[in-house]
Scaffold this motif. Structure first.
Motif, PDB file in Angstrom:
ATOM      1  N   LEU A  26     -19.513   0.633 113.348  1.00 40.18           N
ATOM      2  CA  LEU A  26     -18.778  -0.301 114.196  1.00 40.18           C
ATOM      3  C   LEU A  26     -19.366  -1.707 114.115  1.00 40.18           C
ATOM      4  N   GLY A  27     -20.676  -1.824 114.226  1.00 38.22           N
ATOM      5  CA  GLY A  27     -21.308  -3.142 114.167  1.00 38.22           C
ATOM      6  C   GLY A  27     -21.053  -3.838 112.856  1.00 38.22           C
ATOM      7  N   TYR A  28     -21.199  -3.117 111.759  1.00 41.54           N
ATOM      8  CA  TYR A  28     -20.954  -3.690 110.438  1.00 41.54           C
ATOM      9  C   TYR A  28     -19.513  -4.152 110.317  1.00 41.54           C
ATOM     10  N   ARG A  29     -18.580  -3.323 110.786  1.00 41.20           N
ATOM     11  CA  ARG A  29     -17.164  -3.662 110.665  1.00 41.20           C
ATOM     12  C   ARG A  29     -16.816  -4.886 111.507  1.00 41.20           C
ATOM     13  N   LEU A  30     -17.402  -4.997 112.680  1.00 37.63           N
ATOM     14  CA  LEU A  30     -17.127  -6.157 113.538  1.00 37.63           C
ATOM     15  C   LEU A  30     -17.713  -7.432 112.946  1.00 37.63           C
ATOM     16  N   VAL A  31     -18.951  -7.346 112.485  1.00 35.37           N
ATOM     17  CA  VAL A  31     -19.653  -8.542 112.034  1.00 35.37           C
ATOM     18  C   VAL A  31     -19.293  -8.919 110.598  1.00 35.37           C
ATOM     19  N   GLN A  32     -19.343  -7.959 109.678  1.00 33.65           N
ATOM     20  CA  GLN A  32     -19.155  -8.269 108.265  1.00 33.65           C
ATOM     21  C   GLN A  32     -17.696  -8.256 107.823  1.00 33.65           C
ATOM     22  N   GLN A  33     -16.875  -7.407 108.437  1.00 40.90           N
ATOM     23  CA  GLN A  33     -15.485  -7.308 108.012  1.00 40.90           C
ATOM     24  C   GLN A  33     -14.524  -7.962 109.000  1.00 40.90           C
ATOM     25  N   ASN A  34     -15.067  -8.562 110.050  1.00 39.03           N
ATOM     26  CA  ASN A  34     -14.282  -9.325 111.025  1.00 39.03           C
ATOM     27  C   ASN A  34     -13.105  -8.534 111.592  1.00 39.03           C
ATOM     28  N   GLU A  35     -13.356  -7.266 111.948  1.00 43.44           N
ATOM     29  CA  GLU A  35     -12.292  -6.426 112.491  1.00 43.44           C
ATOM     30  C   GLU A  35     -12.091  -6.747 113.976  1.00 43.44           C
ATOM     31  N   GLN A  36     -11.250  -7.690 114.241  1.00 43.01           N
ATOM     32  CA  GLN A  36     -11.021  -8.201 115.588  1.00 43.01           C
ATOM     33  C   GLN A  36     -10.342  -7.196 116.515  1.00 43.01           C
ATOM     34  N   LYS A  37      -9.639  -6.222 115.956  1.00 44.74           N
ATOM     35  CA  LYS A  37      -8.884  -5.301 116.813  1.00 44.74           C
ATOM     36  C   LYS A  37      -9.782  -4.455 117.706  1.00 44.74           C
ATOM     37  N   TYR A  38     -11.065  -4.363 117.383  1.00 43.57           N
ATOM     38  CA  TYR A  38     -11.981  -3.579 118.212  1.00 43.57           C
ATOM     39  C   TYR A  38     -12.707  -4.423 119.254  1.00 43.57           C
ATOM     40  N   LEU A  39     -12.393  -5.707 119.299  1.00 46.43           N
ATOM     41  CA  LEU A  39     -13.029  -6.587 120.284  1.00 46.43           C
ATOM     42  C   LEU A  39     -12.155  -6.733 121.514  1.00 46.43           C
ATOM     43  N   GLY A  40     -12.790  -6.700 122.664  1.00 47.60           N
ATOM     44  CA  GLY A  40     -12.079  -6.965 123.911  1.00 47.60           C
ATOM     45  C   GLY A  40     -12.278  -8.425 124.303  1.00 47.60           C
ATOM     46  N   GLU A  41     -11.990  -8.703 125.554  1.00 55.13           N
ATOM     47  CA  GLU A  41     -12.177 -10.067 126.063  1.00 55.13           C
ATOM     48  C   GLU A  41     -13.669 -10.356 126.245  1.00 55.13           C
ATOM     49  N   ARG A  42     -14.010 -11.625 126.235  1.00 54.05           N
ATOM     50  CA  ARG A  42     -15.390 -12.018 126.506  1.00 54.05           C
ATOM     51  C   ARG A  42     -15.755 -11.567 127.917  1.00 54.05           C
ATOM     52  N   VAL A  43     -16.915 -10.946 128.051  1.00 52.97           N
ATOM     53  CA  VAL A  43     -17.331 -10.456 129.360  1.00 52.97           C
ATOM     54  C   VAL A  43     -18.467 -11.268 129.961  1.00 52.97           C
ATOM     55  N   ALA A  44     -19.158 -12.050 129.135  1.00 50.79           N
ATOM     56  CA  ALA A  44     -20.256 -12.864 129.665  1.00 50.79           C
ATOM     57  C   ALA A  44     -20.576 -13.986 128.690  1.00 50.79           C
ATOM     58  N   GLN A  45     -21.175 -15.011 129.227  1.00 49.65           N
ATOM     59  CA  GLN A  45     -21.649 -16.127 128.409  1.00 49.65           C
ATOM     60  C   GLN A  45     -22.826 -16.749 129.141  1.00 49.65           C
ATOM     61  N   TRP A  46     -23.841 -17.131 128.402  1.00 47.74           N
ATOM     62  CA  TRP A  46     -24.986 -17.773 129.013  1.00 47.74           C
ATOM     63  C   TRP A  46     -25.672 -18.674 127.996  1.00 47.74           C
ATOM     64  N   ASP A  47     -26.466 -19.598 128.500  1.00 53.29           N
ATOM     65  CA  ASP A  47     -27.245 -20.507 127.672  1.00 53.29           C
ATOM     66  C   ASP A  47     -28.716 -20.154 127.823  1.00 53.29           C
ATOM     67  N   LEU A  48     -29.468 -20.412 126.780  1.00 59.76           N
ATOM     68  CA  LEU A  48     -30.895 -20.127 126.803  1.00 59.76           C
ATOM     69  C   LEU A  48     -31.618 -21.231 126.043  1.00 59.76           C
ATOM     70  N   ASP A  49     -32.523 -21.911 126.706  1.00 57.13           N
ATOM     71  CA  ASP A  49     -33.327 -22.933 126.037  1.00 57.13           C
ATOM     72  C   ASP A  49     -34.418 -22.236 125.238  1.00 57.13           C
ATOM     73  N   LEU A  50     -34.538 -22.615 123.978  1.00 52.83           N
ATOM     74  CA  LEU A  50     -35.552 -22.040 123.108  1.00 52.83           C
ATOM     75  C   LEU A  50     -36.664 -23.047 122.876  1.00 52.83           C
ATOM     76  N   HIS A  51     -37.866 -22.547 122.774  1.00 52.11           N
ATOM     77  CA  HIS A  51     -39.027 -23.393 122.559  1.00 52.11           C
ATOM     78  C   HIS A  51     -39.771 -22.854 121.341  1.00 52.11           C
ATOM     79  N   PRO A  52     -39.415 -23.352 120.142  1.00 54.88           N
ATOM     80  CA  PRO A  52     -40.019 -22.822 118.921  1.00 54.88           C
ATOM     81  C   PRO A  52     -41.511 -23.133 118.826  1.00 54.88           C
ATOM     82  N   ARG A  53     -42.213 -22.230 118.147  1.00 56.39           N
ATOM     83  CA  ARG A  53     -43.639 -22.430 117.914  1.00 56.39           C
ATOM     84  C   ARG A  53     -43.841 -23.421 116.767  1.00 56.39           C
ATOM     85  N   PRO A  54     -44.987 -24.061 116.708  1.00 52.60           N
ATOM     86  CA  PRO A  54     -45.268 -25.009 115.616  1.00 52.60           C
ATOM     87  C   PRO A  54     -45.160 -24.323 114.246  1.00 52.60           C
ATOM     88  N   ASP A  55     -44.742 -25.062 113.261  1.00 63.30           N
ATOM     89  CA  ASP A  55     -44.634 -24.607 111.874  1.00 63.30           C
ATOM     90  C   ASP A  55     -43.666 -23.429 111.716  1.00 63.30           C
TER      91      ASP A  55
END
Length: 96
Positions: A26-55
């Motif tokens: 299922l994951g491969y088909r959704l991500v790699q083959q873009n099989e949209q018929k198995y996707l429902g509506e968006r259920v959540a959305q959030w933002d996250l600030d990232l703080h990368p390490r040096p180098d």
């Protein structure tokens, strides 16, 4: 997806197509083959600030999500002016 696999098998194909029967993909088909018929509506959305390490050294963090119901979720991460990453994540509730 399970209904699609059942229908495919009931159609009695002359030669079996393994990818059509593999519900574990299922994951491969959704991500790699873009099989949209198995996707429902968006259920959540959030933002996250990232703080990368040096180098650009790797850093692991735990991300708290607003997801509450058990299920399979397609998570899409988008960096501002950067890459998009997708992955399938399972979420299960705990019985106490």
């Amino acid at each position: 997806m399970l209904d699609d696999v059942k229908s495919y098998l009931k159609s009695n194909p002359a030669q079996l197509d393994s990818p059509k029967m593999n519900i574990g993909d299922l994951g491969y088909r959704l991500v790699q083959q873009n099989e949209q018929k198995y996707l429902g509506e968006r259920v959540a959305q959030w933002d996250l600030d990232l703080h990368p390490r040096p180098d650009h050294f790797d850093k692991r963090i735990t991300v708290a999500t607003p997801l509450q119901k058990a299920g399979a979720y397609l998570l899409t991460a988008k960096m501002a002016d950067g890459n998009t990453s997708k992955s399938l994540s399972g979420w299960k509730t705990r019985q106490l």
